[in-house]
Design a protein around this motif. Structure first.
Motif, PDB file in Angstrom:
ATOM      1  N   PHE A 113       0.827  -1.211   0.000  1.00  0.00           N
ATOM      2  CA  PHE A 113       0.000   0.000   0.000  1.00  0.00           C
ATOM      3  C   PHE A 113       0.862   1.262   0.000  1.00  0.00           C
ATOM      4  O   PHE A 113       0.545   2.243  -0.675  1.00  0.00           O
ATOM      5  CB  PHE A 113      -0.926  -0.006   1.220  1.00  0.00           C
ATOM      6  CG  PHE A 113      -1.785   1.222   1.347  1.00  0.00           C
ATOM      7  CD1 PHE A 113      -2.927   1.357   0.577  1.00  0.00           C
ATOM      8  CD2 PHE A 113      -1.449   2.243   2.219  1.00  0.00           C
ATOM      9  CE1 PHE A 113      -3.731   2.486   0.685  1.00  0.00           C
ATOM     10  CE2 PHE A 113      -2.229   3.370   2.336  1.00  0.00           C
ATOM     11  CZ  PHE A 113      -3.386   3.498   1.568  1.00  0.00           C
ATOM     12  N   ILE A 114       1.944   1.230   0.748  1.00  0.00           N
ATOM     13  CA  ILE A 114       2.864   2.369   0.783  1.00  0.00           C
ATOM     14  C   ILE A 114       3.361   2.695  -0.628  1.00  0.00           C
ATOM     15  O   ILE A 114       3.391   3.865  -1.042  1.00  0.00           O
ATOM     16  CB  ILE A 114       4.047   2.076   1.727  1.00  0.00           C
ATOM     17  CG1 ILE A 114       3.574   2.048   3.182  1.00  0.00           C
ATOM     18  CG2 ILE A 114       5.165   3.107   1.556  1.00  0.00           C
ATOM     19  CD1 ILE A 114       4.609   1.519   4.160  1.00  0.00           C
ATOM     20  N   ALA A 115       3.727   1.660  -1.368  1.00  0.00           N
ATOM     21  CA  ALA A 115       4.217   1.864  -2.732  1.00  0.00           C
ATOM     22  C   ALA A 115       3.104   2.370  -3.643  1.00  0.00           C
ATOM     23  O   ALA A 115       3.305   3.307  -4.437  1.00  0.00           O
ATOM     24  CB  ALA A 115       4.795   0.554  -3.272  1.00  0.00           C
ATOM     25  N   ARG A 116       1.926   1.782  -3.556  1.00  0.00           N
ATOM     26  CA  ARG A 116       0.813   2.162  -4.423  1.00  0.00           C
ATOM     27  C   ARG A 116       0.365   3.603  -4.187  1.00  0.00           C
ATOM     28  O   ARG A 116      -0.015   4.310  -5.114  1.00  0.00           O
ATOM     29  CB  ARG A 116      -0.365   1.211  -4.222  1.00  0.00           C
ATOM     30  CG  ARG A 116      -0.128  -0.186  -4.779  1.00  0.00           C
ATOM     31  CD  ARG A 116      -1.321  -1.086  -4.490  1.00  0.00           C
ATOM     32  NE  ARG A 116      -1.118  -2.412  -5.051  1.00  0.00           N
ATOM     33  CZ  ARG A 116      -1.394  -2.752  -6.304  1.00  0.00           C
ATOM     34  NH1 ARG A 116      -1.884  -1.848  -7.143  1.00  0.00           N
ATOM     35  NH2 ARG A 116      -1.184  -3.981  -6.721  1.00  0.00           N
ATOM     36  N   ALA A 117       0.386   4.027  -2.921  1.00  0.00           N
ATOM     37  CA  ALA A 117      -0.059   5.382  -2.579  1.00  0.00           C
ATOM     38  C   ALA A 117       1.072   6.406  -2.640  1.00  0.00           C
ATOM     39  O   ALA A 117       0.842   7.593  -2.399  1.00  0.00           O
ATOM     40  CB  ALA A 117      -0.694   5.377  -1.187  1.00  0.00           C
ATOM     41  N   GLY A 118       2.268   5.945  -2.968  1.00  0.00           N
ATOM     42  CA  GLY A 118       3.399   6.866  -3.075  1.00  0.00           C
ATOM     43  C   GLY A 118       3.770   7.537  -1.763  1.00  0.00           C
ATOM     44  O   GLY A 118       4.151   8.711  -1.739  1.00  0.00           O
ATOM     45  N   LEU A 119       3.699   6.778  -0.689  1.00  0.00           N
ATOM     46  CA  LEU A 119       3.990   7.338   0.633  1.00  0.00           C
ATOM     47  C   LEU A 119       5.492   7.234   0.899  1.00  0.00           C
ATOM     48  O   LEU A 119       5.985   6.267   1.477  1.00  0.00           O
ATOM     49  CB  LEU A 119       3.200   6.599   1.716  1.00  0.00           C
ATOM     50  CG  LEU A 119       1.678   6.638   1.563  1.00  0.00           C
ATOM     51  CD1 LEU A 119       1.005   5.874   2.691  1.00  0.00           C
ATOM     52  CD2 LEU A 119       1.178   8.072   1.524  1.00  0.00           C
ATOM     53  N   ASN A 165      -9.769   1.627  -0.881  1.00  0.00           N
ATOM     54  CA  ASN A 165     -10.679   0.496  -1.088  1.00  0.00           C
ATOM     55  C   ASN A 165      -9.910  -0.790  -1.368  1.00  0.00           C
ATOM     56  O   ASN A 165     -10.311  -1.876  -0.931  1.00  0.00           O
ATOM     57  CB  ASN A 165     -11.653   0.801  -2.225  1.00  0.00           C
ATOM     58  CG  ASN A 165     -12.722   1.802  -1.820  1.00  0.00           C
ATOM     59  OD1 ASN A 165     -13.020   1.938  -0.639  1.00  0.00           O
ATOM     60  ND2 ASN A 165     -13.290   2.494  -2.785  1.00  0.00           N
ATOM     61  N   GLY A 166      -8.808  -0.676  -2.101  1.00  0.00           N
ATOM     62  CA  GLY A 166      -7.980  -1.846  -2.349  1.00  0.00           C
ATOM     63  C   GLY A 166      -7.387  -2.400  -1.072  1.00  0.00           C
ATOM     64  O   GLY A 166      -7.305  -3.622  -0.884  1.00  0.00           O
TER      65      GLY A 166
END
Length: 394
Positions: A113-119, A165-166
């Protein structure tokens, strides 16, 4: 090297948070008991009042993980920094044996999730990046979890909302997800602003059939099985005492006061409970519990404990105190000593400050005392003490 539990991080020298890991558990308990007895040598204390310590599980006993986020956005590291001022000293602790086994499946999803959200993980030296910590909490009642992302700003909020949501699909047990905004370049775990990404804002826990609620920015015990024993013991100690009016000071989410009020009301005793805590978040949770239990004459307020106490002109039968590590302090201890409630129930996470407070409570004697090993593999422990007014002071 013989360790109390198997921990590769300790063997490698990567993490020494469990300072006592080289001591077997029996030795750990013995040293804690000796430390407590030495502290109590200056106050009225008899060994016959001392109950056997409440022991903890040695692994998987924590309900919470506080993970420093470092590395890079594609390969984040969740764990600790060996050097608090150097992001390059990161150690991944996703396999820490103190965490619930269910966390093992959650951490990889959070990294994705960190990678997907660019955190981008926050870099301490460069003072750049966004994501500082991930705070993960689990309820033993139903295994639901709360996830909090501590960020420097709200700049990534749109991307997080796009991906949330993912995340919920992959982690259906994540009932509470929030962002905490902590903009300061300082060793501060969380900021004042909390942004909820789920409709649900509290995580339900249950100890001894008492519903308690975990909410962001509210204190909750990290060892639920020992905490349940702690609250249950307090309940049993007071259930046959002549109590009608009680104060629960430093009440947190209301664990002690609610346990005591419920057992007394079950005996058809008309009680009046007032719980005081400075944290509005904790008071929100305590009030929610009282409503769910349908308890009468129960009121929780967000106030300074000492100021509240000194402004009162009514004498309670029982005062419960569960202060932070600094203890209740001389002004409040001396006030309670003069107020002379019949009973004081003192729960402490720092026996050194408790022992000092007891010297100011000269009108009281220790009726019962028990050590609760809330923090295995460290020197820390919790202690519960029931004080009664000395017969010559009544």
């Amino acid at each position: 090297m013989n360790l109390a539990i198997n921990c590769e991080h300790y063997l490698k020298g990567d993490c020494r948070s469990c300072q006592w890991l080289e001591k077997n558990y029996g030795q750990q308990l013995q040293e804690k008991e000796q430390h407590l007895e030495k502290l109590l040598s200056a106050v009225k204390f008899s060994e016959e009042n001392y109950l056997s310590p409440c022991q903890s599980s040695l692994t998987h006993f924590r309900n919470k993980a506080k993970m420093v986020v470092s590395g890079n956005v594609e390969r984040p590291i969740l764990g600790i920094l060996q050097d608090p001022n150097d992001s390059q000293s990161a150690v991944d602790l996703c396999d820490c044996p103190l965490y619930p086994t269910q966390f093992q499946a959650i951490f990889p999803v959070l990294k994705d999730f960190i990678a997907r959200a660019g955190l981008v993980p926050y870099n301490i030296k460069k003072q750049k990046g966004e994501l500082k910590y991930i705070l993960l909490t689990q309820s033993q009642y139903d295994d639901d979890v709360m996830i909090r992302f501590v960020l420097r700003s709200e700049i990534k909020l749109p991307l997080i909302q796009r991906e949330i949501n993912g995340l919920l699909t992959k982690l259906p047990q994540a009932k509470v997800i929030s962002l905490n905004i902590q903009p300061q370049h300082a060793a501060i775990l969380e900021g004042e602003k909390e942004i909820f990404l789920t409709e649900q804002q509290v995580l339900e826990e249950q100890f001894n059939q008492i519903p308690l609620f975990i909410r962001p920015q509210g204190f909750f015990q990290t060892n639920p099985l020992v905490a349940e024993e702690l609250y249950g013991t307090a309940q049993q100690w007071i259930k046959d005492l002549p109590i009608h009016r009680l104060w629960d000071l430093f009440c947190g989410v209301g664990g002690f006061g609610l346990h005591c009020a419920k057992i007394l009301q079950e005996k058809n005793i008309n009680i009046e409970l007032t719980g005081i805590e400075i944290s509005p978040s904790a008071i929100y949770s305590a009030t929610l519990s009282a409503k769910k239990l349908a308890l009468n004459n129960v009121k929780f307020q967000s106030l300074d404990v000492t100021k509240f106490s000194l402004d009162q002109n009514q004498q309670p039968d029982l005062v419960i105190v569960n202060p932070p590590r600094r203890g209740i302090g001389k002004p409040l201890a001396e006030f309670l000593n003069q107020l002379q409630p019949h009973f004081i129930l003192y729960s402490s996470c720092n026996a050194t400050t408790m022992a000092k407070d007891l010297t100011y409570l000269a009108n009281y004697k220790i009726e019962k005392i028990q050590l609760f090993d809330m923090f295995p593999h460290t020197e820390h422990y919790e202690v519960l003490t029931l004080l009664t007014i000395s017969s010559d002071k009544k």
